[in-house]
Design a protein around this motif. Structure first.
Motif, mmCIF file in Angstrom:
data_model
loop_
_atom_site.group_PDB
_atom_site.id
_atom_site.type_symbol
_atom_site.label_atom_id
_atom_site.label_comp_id
_atom_site.label_asym_id
_atom_site.label_seq_id
_atom_site.Cartn_x
_atom_site.Cartn_y
_atom_site.Cartn_z
ATOM 1 N N GLU A 1 -6.582 9.000 1.296
ATOM 2 C CA GLU A 1 -6.048 8.235 2.421
ATOM 3 C C GLU A 1 -6.651 6.838 2.411
ATOM 4 O OE1 GLU A 1 -5.993 8.313 7.290
ATOM 5 O OE2 GLU A 1 -6.655 10.087 6.200
ATOM 6 N N LEU A 2 -5.805 5.828 2.571
ATOM 7 C CA LEU A 2 -6.254 4.442 2.569
ATOM 8 C C LEU A 2 -6.309 3.910 3.992
ATOM 9 C CD1 LEU A 2 -6.987 1.958 0.797
ATOM 10 C CD2 LEU A 2 -4.583 1.293 1.025
ATOM 11 N N ALA B 1 -7.099 0.373 5.912
ATOM 12 C CA ALA B 1 -7.290 -1.071 5.768
ATOM 13 C C ALA B 1 -7.684 -1.625 7.129
ATOM 14 C CB ALA B 1 -6.011 -1.725 5.265
ATOM 15 N N HIS C 1 0.824 -1.210 0.000
ATOM 16 C CA HIS C 1 0.000 0.000 0.000
ATOM 17 C C HIS C 1 0.861 1.265 0.000
ATOM 18 C CE1 HIS C 1 -3.398 -2.341 2.287
ATOM 19 N NE2 HIS C 1 -3.185 -2.814 1.074
ATOM 20 N N THR D 1 -10.944 -2.197 2.600
ATOM 21 C CA THR D 1 -10.281 -0.900 2.542
ATOM 22 C C THR D 1 -11.305 0.191 2.276
ATOM 23 O OG1 THR D 1 -9.764 -1.079 0.165
ATOM 24 C CG2 THR D 1 -8.056 -1.783 1.732
ATOM 25 N N ARG D 2 -10.952 1.365 2.756
ATOM 26 C CA ARG D 2 -11.718 2.580 2.467
ATOM 27 C C ARG D 2 -10.710 3.637 2.060
ATOM 28 N NH1 ARG D 2 -12.823 7.360 5.143
ATOM 29 N NH2 ARG D 2 -11.873 6.577 7.039
ATOM 30 N N ARG D 3 -10.913 4.189 0.883
ATOM 31 C CA ARG D 3 -10.053 5.269 0.407
ATOM 32 C C ARG D 3 -10.902 6.524 0.369
ATOM 33 N NH1 ARG D 3 -5.151 5.436 -1.661
ATOM 34 N NH2 ARG D 3 -5.045 3.233 -2.184
ATOM 35 N N GLU E 1 -15.357 8.622 -1.633
ATOM 36 C CA GLU E 1 -14.933 7.435 -0.888
ATOM 37 C C GLU E 1 -15.130 6.198 -1.745
ATOM 38 O OE1 GLU E 1 -16.533 6.728 2.966
ATOM 39 O OE2 GLU E 1 -15.768 8.592 3.777
#
Length: 126
Positions: free
Chosen positions: A68-69, A71, A19, A90-92, A99
């Motif tokens: 921003e990632l 996990a 990542h 994951t949320r970016r 998002e």
């Protein structure tokens, strides 16, 4: 294979290394982490082989705002004496409010050179 919690920590660190921009832009580092037989089913639906994904990672743009990632929700399943399945989410989140949520799974295989990712899949979720 040892303690499942310790193994999860080890595999998670390897996964999260992929990542990080400094790892993603290092051919040597990525080659060490990805098996010669690596395949990815991307969240876009595309299928990538090892050399393709390495080339794409090396081309990533420093100026783009990937966001921003985060996990989380990691789980590890032993699938053989030398392979494990790691699943997580994951949320970016970008500064513009966009998002993207993805379910991820990776198969890691242990060989004489250590753990390497053999397979990865990302599935976008609402």
């Amino acid at each position: 294979m040892g303690n499942l919690g310790e193994l999860l920590s080890e595999i998670r660190l390897l996964e999260e290394a992929l990542h990080r921009p400094e790892i993603r832009r290092s051919r040597t580092a990525v080659e060490e982490l990805l098996s010669e037989d690596f395949v990815e089913f991307g969240s876009s639906g595309a299928i990538y082989r090892r050399n393709e994904i390495i080339d794409l990672l090396l081309q990533e743009n420093d100026n783009a705002d990937p966001g921003e990632l985060l996990a989380y929700d990691y789980s590890l399943t032993i699938i053989s004496s030398d392979a494990v399945l790691l699943t997580y989410r994951t949320r970016r989140a970008r500064e513009d409010g966009f998002e993207r949520h993805v379910l991820r799974s990776s198969i890691w295989k242990h060989s004489e050179i250590g753990w390497q990712m053999l397979f990865h899949q990302g599935t976008v979720i609402a």
